[in-house]
Design an enzyme around this catalytic site. Structure first.
Site, PDB file in Angstrom:
ATOM      1  N   GLY A  11      37.147   1.984   5.609  1.00 54.69           N
ATOM      2  CA  GLY A  11      36.469   0.677   5.544  1.00 54.69           C
ATOM      3  C   GLY A  11      35.067   0.820   4.976  1.00 54.69           C
ATOM      4  N   ARG A  72      42.469   3.452   1.427  1.00 55.62           N
ATOM      5  CA  ARG A  72      43.142   4.224   2.482  1.00 55.62           C
ATOM      6  C   ARG A  72      44.402   4.773   1.817  1.00 55.62           C
ATOM      7  NH1 ARG A  72      40.371   2.253   7.137  1.00 55.62           N
ATOM      8  NH2 ARG A  72      39.857   0.045   6.990  1.00 55.62           N
ATOM      9  N   ASP A 103      36.222   7.962  11.101  1.00 56.84           N
ATOM     10  CA  ASP A 103      37.060   9.018  11.675  1.00 56.84           C
ATOM     11  C   ASP A 103      38.231   9.412  10.776  1.00 56.84           C
ATOM     12  OD1 ASP A 103      38.203   6.564  12.182  1.00 56.84           O
ATOM     13  OD2 ASP A 103      38.931   7.083  14.176  1.00 56.84           O
ATOM     14  N   GLY A 104      38.873   8.439  10.144  1.00 52.52           N
ATOM     15  CA  GLY A 104      40.001   8.751   9.252  1.00 52.52           C
ATOM     16  C   GLY A 104      39.547   9.623   8.090  1.00 52.52           C
ATOM     17  N   THR A 125      30.376   3.740   8.783  1.00 53.71           N
ATOM     18  CA  THR A 125      31.332   2.754   9.314  1.00 53.71           C
ATOM     19  C   THR A 125      30.545   1.768  10.167  1.00 53.71           C
ATOM     20  OG1 THR A 125      33.041   2.383  10.995  1.00 53.71           O
ATOM     21  CG2 THR A 125      31.923   4.477  11.112  1.00 53.71           C
ATOM     22  N   ASP A 127      31.538   0.462  12.725  1.00 56.45           N
ATOM     23  CA  ASP A 127      31.993   0.523  14.125  1.00 56.45           C
ATOM     24  C   ASP A 127      31.101   1.323  15.072  1.00 56.45           C
ATOM     25  OD1 ASP A 127      34.171  -1.073  13.612  1.00 56.45           O
ATOM     26  OD2 ASP A 127      35.519   0.596  13.207  1.00 56.45           O
ATOM     27  N   ASP A 129      31.393   4.319  16.099  1.00 55.63           N
ATOM     28  CA  ASP A 129      32.285   4.877  17.111  1.00 55.63           C
ATOM     29  C   ASP A 129      32.454   6.393  17.004  1.00 55.63           C
ATOM     30  OD1 ASP A 129      33.571   4.790  14.696  1.00 55.63           O
ATOM     31  OD2 ASP A 129      35.449   3.976  15.456  1.00 55.63           O
ATOM     32  N   ARG A 171      38.148  -2.376  17.039  1.00 57.81           N
ATOM     33  CA  ARG A 171      39.479  -2.259  17.639  1.00 57.81           C
ATOM     34  C   ARG A 171      39.432  -1.436  18.915  1.00 57.81           C
ATOM     35  NH1 ARG A 171      42.550  -0.417  12.324  1.00 57.81           N
ATOM     36  NH2 ARG A 171      40.458   0.366  11.992  1.00 57.81           N
ATOM     37  N   LYS A 214      24.286 -25.678  29.637  1.00 53.62           N
ATOM     38  CA  LYS A 214      25.094 -26.757  29.046  1.00 53.62           C
ATOM     39  C   LYS A 214      26.011 -26.229  27.939  1.00 53.62           C
ATOM     40  CE  LYS A 214      23.071 -30.529  30.952  1.00 53.62           C
ATOM     41  NZ  LYS A 214      23.332 -30.190  32.358  1.00 53.62           N
ATOM     42  N   ARG A 252      31.423  -6.774   7.197  1.00 57.67           N
ATOM     43  CA  ARG A 252      31.359  -5.540   6.411  1.00 57.67           C
ATOM     44  C   ARG A 252      30.521  -5.690   5.143  1.00 57.67           C
ATOM     45  NH1 ARG A 252      36.951  -2.903   7.351  1.00 57.67           N
ATOM     46  NH2 ARG A 252      37.267  -2.998   5.104  1.00 57.67           N
TER      47      ARG A 252
HETATM   48  O1  F6P Z   1      35.418  -0.619   9.230  1.00 62.47           O
HETATM   49  C1  F6P Z   1      36.016  -0.579  10.488  1.00 62.47           C
HETATM   50  C2  F6P Z   1      36.831  -1.791  10.686  1.00 62.47           C
HETATM   51  O2  F6P Z   1      36.004  -2.793  10.277  1.00 62.47           O
HETATM   52  C3  F6P Z   1      37.380  -2.147  12.056  1.00 62.47           C
HETATM   53  O3  F6P Z   1      36.466  -2.616  13.010  1.00 62.47           O
HETATM   54  C4  F6P Z   1      38.446  -3.155  11.678  1.00 62.47           C
HETATM   55  O4  F6P Z   1      39.383  -3.379  12.656  1.00 62.47           O
HETATM   56  C5  F6P Z   1      39.021  -2.518  10.465  1.00 62.47           C
HETATM   57  O5  F6P Z   1      37.972  -1.781   9.882  1.00 62.47           O
HETATM   58  C6  F6P Z   1      39.672  -3.424   9.489  1.00 62.47           C
HETATM   59  O6  F6P Z   1      39.792  -2.797   8.260  1.00 62.47           O
HETATM   60  P1  F6P Z   1      40.730  -3.171   7.059  1.00 62.47           P
HETATM   61  O7  F6P Z   1      40.943  -4.635   7.057  1.00 62.47           O
HETATM   62  O8  F6P Z   1      39.994  -2.695   5.861  1.00 62.47           O
HETATM   63  O9  F6P Z   1      41.998  -2.421   7.277  1.00 62.47           O
END
Ligand code: F6P
Length: 319
Positions: A11, A72, A103-104, A125, A127, A129, A171, A214, A252
């Site tokens: 991503g 990807r 991570d990927g 990223t 995220d 994470d 996620r 409210k 993003r």
């Molecule tokens: O970049 C990380 C992330 O944004 C996640 O939080 C999200 O779920 C995912 O990538 C979605 O990525 P894509 O739509 O490119 O598969």
């Protein structure tokens, strides 16, 4: 080491361009040739590789996305695909590789390292994470985007006295939800690290309305539940008038924050230095104000701990 390659994978994240720029200029400063690989590992297998010069990275520091583009790759998931990638690197005479991603991307980089490629990762990223780095490139910009959205939604939520549920990315990680929720004054923040209890959310809502509130903003990370499901739960349990907003890939894009540009510059420059020092199989990370080398293994497999005290603080401050 004479010639290094750089790619962005997975991503995209705001600040990736600033990272590539830093690899190119720092590499050239040290007398290296720097070659750009388009479309991540997919482009590597296909040999989409071209030389980058100082001017190739002019006017990119402020741009979102990644000019190298990203992908990807299914083929890279196979041993055959990875062997092809190594062959291509050898054919181009690339002695070291810098991979920018999450991570990927680093799982792939570890495989390349196993096949003898010298490789250093830069965490990019939204995220946030990855273990071993307090921040990943793009996270701060994504949080700013979410906070901007919260501010706007709050205007209409207040006018109509409604409960709004805003779904953000994440996620497996609640980092974006938590950091943006605290900064945006969200009344409830739902993150994957903590079990979702709709009744508790409603109880808190009712309590705050009894105290005179409210309107309310609830932030939900996509890994917990969809905003629609949270809205349905709240409506059926408490009858509040709810509306939803799913921020999606908006998070993003956009110009990287100054924090992300500086982070990208420092982490990427350190990655070039690591390659020059003969290191491989590490990610550069920021810990406090220091840049460190973190083994890929640790960055990917160690669970980054979320600061749940921030969640409590957000709840106290949003009463
Ligand atoms: O970049 C990380 C992330 O944004 C996640 O939080 C999200 O779920 C995912 O990538 C979605 O990525 P894509 O739509 O490119 O598969």
């Amino acid at each position: 080491m004479k010639r290094i390659g750089v790619l962005t994978s997975g991503g995209d994240a705001p600040g990736m361009n600033a990272a590539v720029r830093a690899v190119v200029r720092k590499g050239i400063y040290h007398g290296l040739e720097v070659w750009g690989i388009r479309r991540g590992y997919a482009g590597l297998i296909d040999g989409e590789i071209y030389r980058l010069g100082l001017r190739s990275v002019a006017d990119v520091i402020q741009r979102g996305g990644t000019f190298l583009r990203t992908a990807r790759s299914q083929e890279f998931m196979t041993e055959e695909g990875r062997k092809k990638a190594v062959e291509v690197l050898n054919r181009f005479g690339i002695d070291g590789l810098i991979t920018i991603g999450g991570d990927g991307t680093f799982r792939g980089a570890m495989e390349l390292n196993r096949l003898g490629v010298k490789v250093i990762g830069v965490p990019g990223t939204i995220d946030n994470d990855l273990a071993g780095t307090d921040y990943t490139i793009g996270f701060d910009s994504a949080v700013d985007t979410v906070v901007d959205a919260i501010n706007k939604i709050r205007d209409t939520a207040a006018s109509h006295e409604r409960v709004f549920i805003i779904e953000v990315m994440g996620r497996y990680s609640g980092e974006i939800a938590l950091t943006a929720g605290l900064a945006g004054g969200a009344e409830s923040i739902l993150i994957p690290e903590i079990p979702y209890d709709p009744q508790e959310v409603c109880d808190r809502l009712k309590e705050s309305y009894e105290k005179g509130k409210k309107h309310s903003i609830i932030i939900v990370a996509e890994g917990v539940a969809s905003a629609q499901r949270v809205a349905d739960d709240i409506r059926s349990l408490s009858g509040f008038d709810t509306r939803i907003t799913v921020l999606g890939h908006l998070q993003r894009g956009g110009t990287p924050s100054s924090f992300d540009r500086n982070l990208a510059s420092r982490l990427s420059a350190a990655a070039v230095e690591a390659l020059l020092a003969g290191k491989s199989n590490y990610m550069t990370g920021i810990q406090g104000s220091e840049i460190k080398l973190v083994p890929f293994e640790e960055a990917i497999n160690k669970k980054k701990k979320i600061n749940t005290e921030l969640l409590e603080l957000a709840q106290i401050l949003a009463r």
